[in-house]
Structure formats: structure tokens, C-alpha cells
Write an enzyme that holds these catalytic residues in place. Structure first.
Site, PDB file in Angstrom:
ATOM      1  N   GLN A 106       0.842  -1.194   0.000  1.00  0.00           N
ATOM      2  CA  GLN A 106       0.000   0.000   0.000  1.00  0.00           C
ATOM      3  C   GLN A 106       0.881   1.249   0.000  1.00  0.00           C
ATOM      4  O   GLN A 106       0.371   2.362  -0.078  1.00  0.00           O
ATOM      5  CB  GLN A 106      -0.881   0.020   1.256  1.00  0.00           C
ATOM      6  N   VAL A 108       3.615   4.062  -1.197  1.00  0.00           N
ATOM      7  CA  VAL A 108       3.930   4.715  -2.474  1.00  0.00           C
ATOM      8  C   VAL A 108       5.389   5.160  -2.504  1.00  0.00           C
ATOM      9  O   VAL A 108       5.814   5.860  -3.420  1.00  0.00           O
ATOM     10  CB  VAL A 108       3.014   5.945  -2.717  1.00  0.00           C
ATOM     11  N   HIS A 124      -1.423   1.599  -4.372  1.00  0.00           N
ATOM     12  CA  HIS A 124      -1.705   3.039  -4.329  1.00  0.00           C
ATOM     13  C   HIS A 124      -0.763   3.859  -5.189  1.00  0.00           C
ATOM     14  O   HIS A 124      -0.696   5.072  -5.050  1.00  0.00           O
ATOM     15  CB  HIS A 124      -1.688   3.526  -2.872  1.00  0.00           C
ATOM     16  N   CYS A 132       0.557  11.861 -16.756  1.00  0.00           N
ATOM     17  CA  CYS A 132      -0.200  12.975 -17.329  1.00  0.00           C
ATOM     18  C   CYS A 132      -1.664  12.843 -16.929  1.00  0.00           C
ATOM     19  O   CYS A 132      -2.264  11.784 -17.061  1.00  0.00           O
ATOM     20  CB  CYS A 132      -0.064  12.998 -18.848  1.00  0.00           C
ATOM     21  N   CYS A 153       3.002  17.935 -19.716  1.00  0.00           N
ATOM     22  CA  CYS A 153       3.196  16.695 -20.475  1.00  0.00           C
ATOM     23  C   CYS A 153       3.897  16.989 -21.804  1.00  0.00           C
ATOM     24  O   CYS A 153       3.418  17.812 -22.585  1.00  0.00           O
ATOM     25  CB  CYS A 153       1.838  16.044 -20.734  1.00  0.00           C
ATOM     26  N   GLY A 193       2.627  -4.533   8.989  1.00  0.00           N
ATOM     27  CA  GLY A 193       2.619  -3.080   9.215  1.00  0.00           C
ATOM     28  C   GLY A 193       1.461  -2.352   8.572  1.00  0.00           C
ATOM     29  O   GLY A 193       1.611  -1.232   8.101  1.00  0.00           O
ATOM     30  N   PRO A 220       2.620  -3.364  15.241  1.00  0.00           N
ATOM     31  CA  PRO A 220       2.807  -2.943  16.632  1.00  0.00           C
ATOM     32  C   PRO A 220       1.498  -2.860  17.418  1.00  0.00           C
ATOM     33  O   PRO A 220       1.499  -2.990  18.632  1.00  0.00           O
ATOM     34  CB  PRO A 220       3.448  -1.555  16.516  1.00  0.00           C
ATOM     35  N   GLU A 221       0.392  -2.616  16.709  1.00  0.00           N
ATOM     36  CA  GLU A 221      -0.889  -2.530  17.404  1.00  0.00           C
ATOM     37  C   GLU A 221      -1.871  -3.585  16.906  1.00  0.00           C
ATOM     38  O   GLU A 221      -1.729  -4.095  15.803  1.00  0.00           O
ATOM     39  CB  GLU A 221      -1.517  -1.144  17.188  1.00  0.00           C
ATOM     40  N   ALA A 237       8.479  -5.274  12.013  1.00  0.00           N
ATOM     41  CA  ALA A 237       8.718  -6.120  10.839  1.00  0.00           C
ATOM     42  C   ALA A 237      10.207  -6.386  10.641  1.00  0.00           C
ATOM     43  O   ALA A 237      10.603  -7.458  10.189  1.00  0.00           O
ATOM     44  CB  ALA A 237       8.142  -5.443   9.594  1.00  0.00           C
TER      45      ALA A 237
HETATM   46 ZN   LIG Z   1      -0.322  13.996 -21.778  1.00  0.00          ZN
END
Ligand SMILES: [Zn+2]
Length: 261
Positions: A106, A108, A124, A132, A153, A193, A220-221, A237
Site C-alpha cells: 500500500q 507509495v 496506491h 499525465c 506533459c 505493518g 505494533p498494534e 517487521a
Molecule cells: Zn499527456
């Protein structure tokens, strides 16, 4: 790691059947160990904005410059962080299980790739990829001009945006479908995580367990999936994943020596 958690992990007995198809889902927790603040934990100048007010298509339409400045600040923070032992353990796990390993994230931040992972599902998107907003073509930084924001672009002159999924946007449907297929087929599923509250990612471990996977959670939780997991560890982890990778190595080594004898 506290000793009860360590004892619990050492009691784990994985079998060759468990490691036939391993699927790992990671969330912000694994990157937090690298010092990357969670989405909401922003400070200084940006604390006057709520992430929900910046990470939306509406915000980008109204003020693409501010949205880009925020993303460039986040990129800067991420670029200063390094992958940790958890990320590296997954690279090793992938090598050991070649072809029977799936990594879904998940995050990025691209830390999995920097550690050496490839072919992962980034649910994600990735903050370091540019797309673009008109023609959807993707571009590396090198071919864009960031002196004026948003970059334009080179192909259609549309506004370039970060290739991430914003609030109110849909995830890439084929990525999600492929991730669910892998989860259904998993014999071992590791949820690492992640708070397990953001869907559809939160559904992946549930679907895996329903289809017979052994489910291990490391967070952790406590989370909504903790109770249903076969093993749920309140631990970092970076401590647990190297140990699980070693367990997998031991299984493969002993299976290989049995075949030889
Ligand atoms: Zn474009």
C-alpha cells in the site's frame, strides 16, 4: 522484540506446504521503521494543510502548484530514508521462493524497489512516477521540467501529476483483481505493518485466510484481523521478517537434501 513475541515466533512451525505460495502485504508500518512519517504525520509548513485537502483530484485541479510542492517535500523526506531489514528480508524471501512469491504494498515510497524487490503490486501507486492527468502517459523526472509547477506533459501539454491514488479515486482495477487472485491462491499470507482498515487492501488477508492460507500478522498494534490470524505478533517487521525468511530457507534446504538422499 519483547520476549513473549519472540517465543511465539520461535514456536511457529512452518511446513513445505505453507510455503508453496507466499503472499505478503505491506503497509505504512514497514516504512515507519525507516523513519518515513505516516501520511498524516506531517510537520512544519505543511501542518496547516490536511492531507485530505491536498491528495485529491479537486485540490490538484484548483491548485496544482501547492499539491506538487507538498509531494516534492514528501519525495525529499523519502529520498533521505533507507530501506530497513524488513524490506531486505522480503527481497531474500522472493529469491528463495522464486515464482511462488507475491509482494503487494500500500506504500507509495518505492522503498521495496530500492531494497531490490521487483514485480510488486503497488496498490496506491508510486510517488516517484509522474503521470499525465490528460493522456495518462507516464514519465520519468528527467524528461519533465519541474521549474514551473505543475510540469507539463511533453506529449499533450496536459498537467503532470504524481502517479498515486488520491482520495476519491479508484485503484487500478486489474492490479486489484490480480492481487485478489494471488491472495485466494496463497498458502501463507503475511500482513505486515498495515492497520487493516483501508479497503480493499484490508480484505486481502481475510480472503486469503478464508481460502485456506495460514495468516501471520505483524503490527505494533492490534488490528481488525488480529483475532482471526493464525499468528499475530506485536513486533517490528524488521525483527520478524528476517526470522521468517530464515525459517523458509531452512525448509527449502532440508527439502532439497531429502530429495538428494
Ligand atoms: Zn499527456
Amino acid at each position: 522484540m519483547s520476549s513473549p513475541e519472540l517465543t511465539e515466533l520461535e514456536r511457529l512451525r512452518l511446513t513445505p506446504g505453507h510455503i508453496e505460495r507466499v503472499v505478503v502485504l505491506t503497509g505504512a508500518g514497514i516504512s515507519a521503521e525507516s523513519g518515513i512519517p505516516t501520511f498524516r504525520a506531517v510537520d512544519g509548513y505543511w501542518s496547516r494543510y490536511r492531507p485530505e485537502d491536498l491528495a485529491t483530484p479537486e485540490a490538484f485541479a484548483q491548485n496544482p502548484q501547492v499539491v506538487w510542492e507538498w509531494y516534492l517535500a514528501r519525495r525529499h523526506t523519502i529520498a533521505q530514508a533507507d530501506p530497513n531489514a524488513g524490506h531486505y528480508a522480503l527481497v531474500e524471501m522472493d529469491k528463495l521462493l522464486s515464482g511462488q512469491f507475491t509482494l503487494i504494498t500500500q506504500n507509495v515510497d518505492g522503498l521495496h524497489q530500492r531494497a531490490g524487490s521487483h514485480d510488486l503490486f503497488e496498490l496506491h501507486g508510486n510517488i516517484f512516477i509522474n503521470r499525465c492527468s490528460l493522456c495518462s502517459r507516464r514519465f520519468s523526472d528527467e524528461v519533465l521540467n519541474f521549474q514551473e509547477l505543475p510540469p507539463v506533459c511533453p506529449s499533450c501539454r496536459g498537467a503532470i501529476r504524481p502517479d498515486v491514488v488520491w482520495f476519491g479515486e479508484n485503484l487500478n482495477i486489474s492490479t486489484v483483481e490480480d492481487a485478489f487472485t494471488r491472495a485466494r491462491e496463497a498458502t501463507l499470507f503475511l500482513s505486515i505493518g498495515t492497520s487493516s482498515v483501508v479497503h480493499p487492501a484490508a480484505t486481502l488477508p481475510i480472503v486469503a485466510a478464508e481460502n485456506g492460507a495460514f495468516l501471520i500478522e505483524v503490527n505494533p498494534e492490534l488490528t481488525p484481523i488480529s483475532e482471526g490470524a493464525d499468528l499475530s505478533l506485536r513486533a517490528p517487521a524488521s525483527r520478524v521478517l528476517p526470522r521468517i525468511t530464515e525459517m523458509i530457507r531452512t525448509i527449502l534446504t532440508s527439502t532439497a537434501s531429502k530429495k538428494l538422499s
